[in-house]
Scaffold this motif. Structure first.
Motif, PDB file in Angstrom:
ATOM      1  N   PHE A 151       0.844  -1.206   0.000  1.00  0.00           N
ATOM      2  CA  PHE A 151       0.000   0.000   0.000  1.00  0.00           C
ATOM      3  C   PHE A 151       0.875   1.250   0.000  1.00  0.00           C
ATOM      4  O   PHE A 151       0.612   2.217  -0.729  1.00  0.00           O
ATOM      5  N   LEU A 152       1.914   1.236   0.815  1.00  0.00           N
ATOM      6  CA  LEU A 152       2.793   2.401   0.904  1.00  0.00           C
ATOM      7  C   LEU A 152       3.471   2.701  -0.432  1.00  0.00           C
ATOM      8  O   LEU A 152       3.566   3.858  -0.838  1.00  0.00           O
ATOM      9  N   SER A 153       3.946   1.662  -1.104  1.00  0.00           N
ATOM     10  CA  SER A 153       4.666   1.900  -2.354  1.00  0.00           C
ATOM     11  C   SER A 153       3.730   2.276  -3.498  1.00  0.00           C
ATOM     12  O   SER A 153       4.036   3.183  -4.280  1.00  0.00           O
ATOM     13  N   LYS A 154       2.565   1.634  -3.578  1.00  0.00           N
ATOM     14  CA  LYS A 154       1.677   1.862  -4.715  1.00  0.00           C
ATOM     15  C   LYS A 154       0.751   3.062  -4.539  1.00  0.00           C
ATOM     16  O   LYS A 154       0.432   3.757  -5.508  1.00  0.00           O
ATOM     17  N   ARG A 155       0.332   3.302  -3.316  1.00  0.00           N
ATOM     18  CA  ARG A 155      -0.621   4.387  -3.075  1.00  0.00           C
ATOM     19  C   ARG A 155       0.038   5.658  -2.555  1.00  0.00           C
ATOM     20  O   ARG A 155      -0.456   6.761  -2.796  1.00  0.00           O
ATOM     21  N   ARG A 156       1.165   5.499  -1.837  1.00  0.00           N
ATOM     22  CA  ARG A 156       1.805   6.663  -1.220  1.00  0.00           C
ATOM     23  C   ARG A 156       3.221   6.910  -1.747  1.00  0.00           C
ATOM     24  O   ARG A 156       3.847   7.890  -1.373  1.00  0.00           O
TER      25      ARG A 156
END
Length: 435
Positions: free
Chosen positions: A395-400
């Motif tokens: 989530f951190l890499s793809k969304r943030r």
């Protein structure tokens, strides 16, 4: 005598367009070889292709300054200038075992000047081109030295998680039996000594146990002195062999002696051991690969034969190490005034990392992030295990566009005043957003 004919023109073109039908020697390279690149290499490649302006890379190994750049310690730069202008300083090949002054100082840094092993002359010191080379040389020595009468090939026990290159280093030395022992516990968010000992209880005698003396990569979670006392007694009772890792001495606690305490404790118990050291981190010598392999023997009568084996292995691996960085390290460690200045710079690095941990924990508390985040400040050094699972890391890499290692670990020093708010907010969202 006639030659059998295939019925085709002698000069053929194969399916790849290679005249003569000769395939490249690399044609049979396993198709998954490209996938074997380290997780860090793949992650960095994805980060560089990311066009998002607010992207943050927290998976690097180097120490990053507040400006987000690797940098050279002021003292190191000053000494390099002094050495380059010294008319008595001549370029020359060192011995295969390295600069004697460097190996002496590196040995004292790990064991202490008053070490009984040093006094009794049962210590081996070999300069290596970096930390990885120190581990590799240690693996080579184990394969030949551990049992002269029979080829020893393992097992070697590595912590879970650990540096993903360690298994490959031992395998390259011909040690194929690589196993894991439990180390980081997601629920406790720390080291689980009970499960660690359960795994090692099943280890055969003469197994090698690779243990981080300080600055465990990638979690930043280290064993306490009480836990080390338990493990040391356990290793002696089970007749296991300790291979200690000291990749960033002084950058964990800010104290050279404190970070080396596990090495000194093990040596004080009279056991054989190996210890791989690196001075690249704590001196900012990332491009000069300054490593050292330390060996402590039970009897000094074995020292010459082990040195001979090390010399033979080094000559087949890298012949001689480079001397530039080793000269710098030896100059600092041998000069009391330089040593005080260096310790001050290192202490500043450690204090900055601890401040980042404190602020990040407080930011998460103010955001109302679920769970206790005390583990952030209970760990030390450059690395930190956040406790995030693989889905949250994704989530951190793809969304943030915030990049951590797959296990949820990060480099604390890569967080600075420009990205700290964003990183804290991103971790909070990863923990509270339904995935």
């Amino acid at each position: 005598m006639s030659r059998p004919s295939s019925g085709h023109d002698e000069k053929e073109v194969n399916q790849n367009g290679d005249p003569g039908g000769h395939l490249s020697v690399f044609t049979n390279t396993h198709p998954t070889a490209a996938a074997a690149a380290s997780l860090e290499t793949n992650l960095l490649s994805v980060f560089k292709k990311d066009t998002q302006a607010r992207k943050v890379y927290l998976a690097g190994r180097e120490y990053y300054s507040e400006e987000g750049k690797t940098f050279e310690l002021r003292l190191v730069g000053k000494i390099k200038q002094q050495l380059s202008s010294d008319p008595t300083h001549r370029p020359e090949y060192p011995s295969s075992l390295g600069l004697s002054e460097f190996t002496r100082r590196a040995t004292e840094a790990a064991l202490g000047r008053s070490s009984r092993a040093i006094v009794e002359n049962r210590v081996l010191g070999v300069q290596t081109p970096g930390f990885t080379a120190a581990v590799r040389l240690g693996a080579e020595l184990l394969r030949h030295w551990y049992d002269i009468s029979a080829a020893w090939c393992g097992p070697v026990y590595l912590s879970s998680p650990c540096d993903d290159s360690l298994a490959g280093i031992f395998q390259a030395a011909g040690i194929q039996d690589i196993r894991e022992y439990y180390y980081w516990d997601d629920k406790q968010r720390g080291v689980c000594l009970e499960k660690l000992l359960e795994d090692l209880e099943r280890a055969p005698e003469r197994s090698v146990v690779v243990l981080s003396a300080s600055a465990h990569y990638p979690t930043g979670a280290d064993l306490s002195q009480n836990q080390w006392a338990v493990i040391t007694q356990f290793i002696m009772r089970r007749r296991l062999f300790p291979f200690l890792l000291l990749p960033a001495q002084a950058l964990c606690s800010g104290d050279l002696e404190r970070d080396a305490w596990p090495v000194q404790h093990c040596a004080s118990q009279g056991m054989d051991l190996l210890c791989a050291q690196s001075f690249s981190h704590c001196f900012g010598l990332y491009g000069e690969a300054v490593g050292h392999l330390l060996g402590v023997l039970k009897q000094n009568s074995l020292l010459l034969s082990v040195q001979s084996q090390a010399d033979k292995a080094v000559r087949s691996l890298w012949a001689q190490p480079s001397v530039g960085g080793a000269h710098v390290v030896a100059t600092v460690l041998s000069n009391p005034a330089h040593l005080v200045e260096w310790k001050g710079e290192v202490r500043h690095i450690v204090e900055r990392c601890m401040l980042i941990r404190d602020i990040l924990r407080e930011k998460l508390r103010l955001l109302g992030t679920p769970g206790c985040q005390d583990h952030l400040t209970q760990q030390g050094g450059l690395y930190c295990c956040t406790g995030l699972n693989d889905q949250q890391v994704e989530f951190l890499s793809k969304r943030r566009h915030v990049y951590l290692l797959p296990g949820g670990c990060l480099n604390v020093s890569a967080i600075n005043s420009r990205n700290l708010e964003y990183v804290a907010e991103s971790i909070h969202l990863a923990l509270t957003t339904s995935l």
